[in-house]
Each structure stands twice: as structure tokens, then as C-alpha cells.
Design a protein around this motif. Structure first.
Motif, PDB file in Angstrom:
ATOM      1  N   HIS A  57      10.046 -59.440 -51.671  1.00 20.44           N
ATOM      2  CA  HIS A  57      10.622 -60.267 -52.279  1.00 20.44           C
ATOM      3  C   HIS A  57       9.954 -61.625 -52.526  1.00 20.44           C
ATOM      4  CE1 HIS A  57      13.896 -59.035 -49.435  1.00 20.44           C
ATOM      5  NE2 HIS A  57      14.500 -58.228 -50.774  1.00 20.44           N
ATOM      6  N   HIS A  58      10.082 -62.272 -53.300  1.00 27.05           N
ATOM      7  CA  HIS A  58       9.959 -63.873 -53.064  1.00 27.05           C
ATOM      8  C   HIS A  58      10.903 -64.797 -52.858  1.00 27.05           C
ATOM      9  CE1 HIS A  58      12.670 -63.062 -56.681  1.00 27.05           C
ATOM     10  NE2 HIS A  58      12.424 -64.342 -56.710  1.00 27.05           N
ATOM     11  N   HIS A  59       9.871 -66.075 -51.889  1.00 23.95           N
ATOM     12  CA  HIS A  59      10.356 -66.934 -51.324  1.00 23.95           C
ATOM     13  C   HIS A  59       9.456 -68.270 -51.601  1.00 23.95           C
ATOM     14  CE1 HIS A  59       7.719 -65.719 -48.329  1.00 23.95           C
ATOM     15  NE2 HIS A  59       7.528 -65.452 -48.646  1.00 23.95           N
ATOM     16  N   SER A 245      13.489 -73.104 -56.571  1.00 21.68           N
ATOM     17  CA  SER A 245      13.607 -74.288 -55.502  1.00 21.68           C
ATOM     18  C   SER A 245      15.247 -74.736 -55.601  1.00 21.68           C
ATOM     19  CB  SER A 245      12.414 -75.069 -55.457  1.00 21.68           C
ATOM     20  OG  SER A 245      12.291 -76.119 -54.836  1.00 21.68           O
ATOM     21  N   LEU A 246      15.463 -75.191 -56.703  1.00 27.64           N
ATOM     22  CA  LEU A 246      16.896 -75.891 -56.437  1.00 27.64           C
ATOM     23  C   LEU A 246      18.079 -74.685 -55.814  1.00 27.64           C
ATOM     24  CD1 LEU A 246      16.519 -77.809 -59.507  1.00 27.64           C
ATOM     25  CD2 LEU A 246      16.462 -78.729 -57.551  1.00 27.64           C
ATOM     26  N   LEU A 247      17.942 -73.716 -56.706  1.00 28.09           N
ATOM     27  CA  LEU A 247      18.905 -72.881 -56.408  1.00 28.09           C
ATOM     28  C   LEU A 247      19.210 -72.637 -54.208  1.00 28.09           C
ATOM     29  CD1 LEU A 247      18.365 -69.883 -58.885  1.00 28.09           C
ATOM     30  CD2 LEU A 247      20.652 -71.429 -58.341  1.00 28.09           C
ATOM     31  N   LEU A 248      17.651 -72.457 -53.860  1.00 26.08           N
ATOM     32  CA  LEU A 248      18.031 -72.020 -52.398  1.00 26.08           C
ATOM     33  C   LEU A 248      18.064 -73.835 -51.664  1.00 26.08           C
ATOM     34  CD1 LEU A 248      14.647 -69.718 -52.491  1.00 26.08           C
ATOM     35  CD2 LEU A 248      17.236 -69.503 -53.231  1.00 26.08           C
ATOM     36  N   GLN A 249      17.284 -75.020 -52.547  1.00 28.93           N
ATOM     37  CA  GLN A 249      17.682 -75.796 -51.216  1.00 28.93           C
ATOM     38  C   GLN A 249      18.537 -76.955 -51.960  1.00 28.93           C
ATOM     39  OE1 GLN A 249      13.209 -77.253 -51.355  1.00 28.93           O
ATOM     40  NE2 GLN A 249      12.821 -74.747 -50.707  1.00 28.93           N
ATOM     41  N   TYR A 284      20.502 -64.508 -57.115  1.00 28.86           N
ATOM     42  CA  TYR A 284      19.744 -65.327 -56.141  1.00 28.86           C
ATOM     43  C   TYR A 284      19.563 -66.449 -55.759  1.00 28.86           C
ATOM     44  CZ  TYR A 284      15.112 -66.873 -55.521  1.00 28.86           C
ATOM     45  OH  TYR A 284      13.693 -67.935 -54.891  1.00 28.86           O
ATOM     46  N   ARG A 285      20.826 -66.762 -55.430  1.00 28.98           N
ATOM     47  CA  ARG A 285      21.335 -67.905 -54.620  1.00 28.98           C
ATOM     48  C   ARG A 285      21.756 -67.585 -53.371  1.00 28.98           C
ATOM     49  NH1 ARG A 285      24.217 -72.581 -56.688  1.00 28.98           N
ATOM     50  NH2 ARG A 285      22.347 -74.506 -56.135  1.00 28.98           N
ATOM     51  N   GLU A 286      22.574 -66.052 -53.831  1.00 29.84           N
ATOM     52  CA  GLU A 286      23.715 -65.518 -52.393  1.00 29.84           C
ATOM     53  C   GLU A 286      22.499 -64.904 -51.915  1.00 29.84           C
ATOM     54  OE1 GLU A 286      26.077 -63.458 -54.856  1.00 29.84           O
ATOM     55  OE2 GLU A 286      27.283 -64.899 -55.522  1.00 29.84           O
ATOM     56  N   ARG A 287      21.510 -64.378 -52.264  1.00 27.26           N
ATOM     57  CA  ARG A 287      20.440 -63.429 -51.596  1.00 27.26           C
ATOM     58  C   ARG A 287      19.638 -64.126 -50.469  1.00 27.26           C
ATOM     59  NH1 ARG A 287      17.725 -58.211 -53.608  1.00 27.26           N
ATOM     60  NH2 ARG A 287      16.742 -57.521 -51.935  1.00 27.26           N
ATOM     61  N   PHE A 288      18.796 -65.316 -51.130  1.00 27.64           N
ATOM     62  CA  PHE A 288      17.803 -65.849 -50.872  1.00 27.64           C
ATOM     63  C   PHE A 288      18.147 -67.101 -50.208  1.00 27.64           C
ATOM     64  CE2 PHE A 288      15.907 -62.724 -54.405  1.00 27.64           C
ATOM     65  CZ  PHE A 288      15.086 -61.703 -52.970  1.00 27.64           C
ATOM     66  N   ALA A 289      19.187 -67.590 -50.458  1.00 32.73           N
ATOM     67  CA  ALA A 289      19.970 -69.741 -49.736  1.00 32.73           C
ATOM     68  C   ALA A 289      19.700 -69.365 -48.197  1.00 32.73           C
ATOM     69  CB  ALA A 289      20.906 -69.689 -50.516  1.00 32.73           C
ATOM     70  N   LYS A 290      18.734 -70.781 -47.913  1.00 32.19           N
ATOM     71  CA  LYS A 290      19.118 -70.463 -46.189  1.00 32.19           C
ATOM     72  C   LYS A 290      20.035 -70.902 -45.822  1.00 32.19           C
ATOM     73  CE  LYS A 290      14.436 -72.888 -46.040  1.00 32.19           C
ATOM     74  NZ  LYS A 290      13.765 -74.001 -45.524  1.00 32.19           N
ATOM     75  N   GLY A 291      20.267 -69.997 -44.808  1.00 33.46           N
ATOM     76  CA  GLY A 291      21.729 -69.190 -43.808  1.00 33.46           C
ATOM     77  C   GLY A 291      23.247 -68.695 -44.596  1.00 33.46           C
TER      78      GLY A 291
END
Length: 291
Positions: A57-59, A245-249, A284-291
């Protein structure tokens, strides 16, 4: 590749680092000038990396790789880094890094993930992220492991901060001693300093060259010579890394993120994002976003 004999207690201490249940967990530090949210573990065999979530993965975190025993390779974006004892490698947030390709069945490689508010300083490692280490650097790593085991979080940040400071000054892996006397160019850092605050705008190369007081043709040629990629590719990568970054945070919509990252349309953004990551932005957002 150099071989080094480490103190048995130090090697066993690193070998004993257990895999975390959560690769995105964190150890918080009260220090703002040093790395934060540090996670420390070890990789010990080929079989172990076959199921390694981190390797696939990438994070949004930095990943520091420090081999103690055994040789192998790490892939970051489209580059291959051959590593072994007396080497270290820093992988940047949102870089695509692939599995550890070990040359032996049994190894001891230390992995440290972290975040930092001082990201601009670490940009000095982006062009040549693999560096040669000295015995003193391993002493710092041993101190870091001891602080990790004892849960002394402030010391943990200090040990890692000292190591990264020394890493910035170290000679890149694969470069000769003669070449190392030449001070690395700050071109990439200067470009990032100009572009990062303006990724939501159309950044023309002519304008960028003017801001840097050099000609457009020289900027293009020098950048390709130093990085092996075109300046346009680099700017597109910066935009896409910001979008990740924006997708996740953030809770911004896909169209808002596309606009903030300088894309003319959501279609252009979606196509570029899929080519870059192999995934749709929503997935990507669904898979890696926090929570």
C-alpha cells in the motif's frame, strides 16, 4: 555491498520488534520539532513480507527502512533501491512502495513509520533517498529501539530526529566519494517551494522559470538531467499526491479536490488519478481514509 558486525544485543533487540496489529497506529510525542506518531517494527523473512500490508500500500506517513542483516531491494514509485547493512532509505508520503525483495530467507530490517510538521527539511532526501550509514547511526537506532520498548516517547522522537539529521548529510548510496564532494543541487527543493502553495493554479513553466530567475529551456533540461523525469510529470505528481492527502484527511467532494489540485475538470482529474494509483478516487478514499 558492505558487511558489518553489530553487537549481538543490538541485533537481537531489533529482531525482537513485533509486527503491529495496526500499521497506522501511533506513539505520540510532545515535541514539535521532531518526528511524531512513530511506529517501529522489524521484518525478518521473505515469508513475513508476503503478507505485509505496508509493502502493498501507499499512505500518508513517512517510511524509514534500516537494514541490519541481509540484503535486498525496495521499490518506490518507479525506482529500485538495492539495500543492505550500512544503508538507509526514506520513503515519502503517498509514494507507491512495493514489497521487500530479500536476497536471503532470514533477514533483520528495521522499519519506522512517522509523521512530521517539518516536512520541508526532509525534501533534501527526495532526490536521493537512499543514504550510506555509519556505526554511529546504528547506535542511534539502538537508542531508538530501547526508547520504543520502554515507551519513552520524547526520547523516541529525539533519537529519530538525530538520525534523520545525520541522514540528510550522508552520502547517497551508489555514488562515489569523489562525487559526494559536490553539494547536491537545491533545484528540486526550490521548485517545490514555488509550486506547493500554488497547486490549485495553472503553473506555467515560463512563469516558474521567471520566478527562479532562469530560462525555461535551462529549467527543463536541468530538471530532467537531475531527476530523470520531465518537469511536467513532476508537477502532475505533486498535484496527485496533494489530492491523495485531501481524499484521506478532508471531507471535500471529488470535484472540489480536483479544483484545489489544479485540474481543469473532474474528468481530467479522475483519469490522471486512475493512471497514477490504479484506483478510482472514490475507491481510494473508501479503502484508506481514517476510520
Amino acid at each position: 555491498m558492505p558487511t558489518t558486525q553489530f553487537a549481538p544485543t543490538a541485533l537481537e533487540r531489533v529482531r525482537g520488534l513485533r509486527s503491529p496489529q495496526d500499521y497506522f497506529a501511533e506513539t505520540r510525542s510532545g515535541l514539535e520539532l521532531w518526528p511524531e506518531k512513530i511506529l517501529c517494527f522489524a521484518r525478518r523473512s521473505r515469508a513475513e513480507t508476503a503478507r505485509d500490508v505496508l509493502a502493498r500500500h501507499h499512505h500518508h506517513r513517512y517510511v524509514l527502512v534500516v537494514p541490519w542483516q541481509g540484503t535486498g531491494a525496495v521499490y518506490a514509485d518507479d525506482r529500485r533501491f538495492a539495500l543492505g547493512p550500512m544503508h538507509s532509505l526514506l520513503i515519502f508520503p503517498f509514494q507507491f512502495h512495493h514489497g521487500f525483495d530479500f536476497n536471503q530467507e532470514s533477514v533483520v530490517w528495521q522499519i519506522i513509520t512517522f509523521e512530521t510538521k517539518d516536512a520541508a527539511t526532509l525534501e533534501g532526501l527526495r532526490l536521493h533517498p537512499a543514504r550510506q550509514m555509519k556505526e554511529r547511526d546504528y547506535e542511534l537506532m539502538e537508542g531508538l529501539v530501547e526508547a520504543w520498548e520502554s515507551k519513552r516517547n520524547n526520547e523516541l522522537s529525539e533519537w529519530l530526529g538525530l538520525f534523520l539529521t545525520r541522514m540528510l548529510a550522508a552520502r547517497p548510496v551508489g555514488r562515489t566519494r569523489e562525487k559526494s564532494r559536490v553539494k547536491p543541487s537545491s533545484l528540486l527543493m526550490r521548485i517545490n517551494q514555488q509550486c506547493m502553495p500554488r497547486l490549485d493554479q495553472a503553473i506555467g513553466l515560463k512563469e516558474l522559470a521567471g520566478r527562479m530567475a532562469i530560462s525555461e529551456s535551462y529549467l527543463r533540461a536541468r530538471f530532467r538531467q537531475e531527476t530523470g523525469m520531465s518537469l511536467g510529470q513532476h508537477l502532475r505528481r505533486l498535484r496527485l499526491q496533494k489530492s491523495m492527502s485531501l481524499l484521506l484527511q478532508s471531507e471535500l467532494s471529488i470535484s472540489q479536490i480536483a479544483e484545489r489540485c489544479g485540474f481543469d475538470s473532474i474528468f481530467a482529474f479522475s483519469r490522471s488519478f486512475h493512471r497514477f494509483s490504479g484506483m478510482r478516487a472514490t475507491n481510494y478514499r473508501e479503502r484508506f481514509a481514517k476510520g
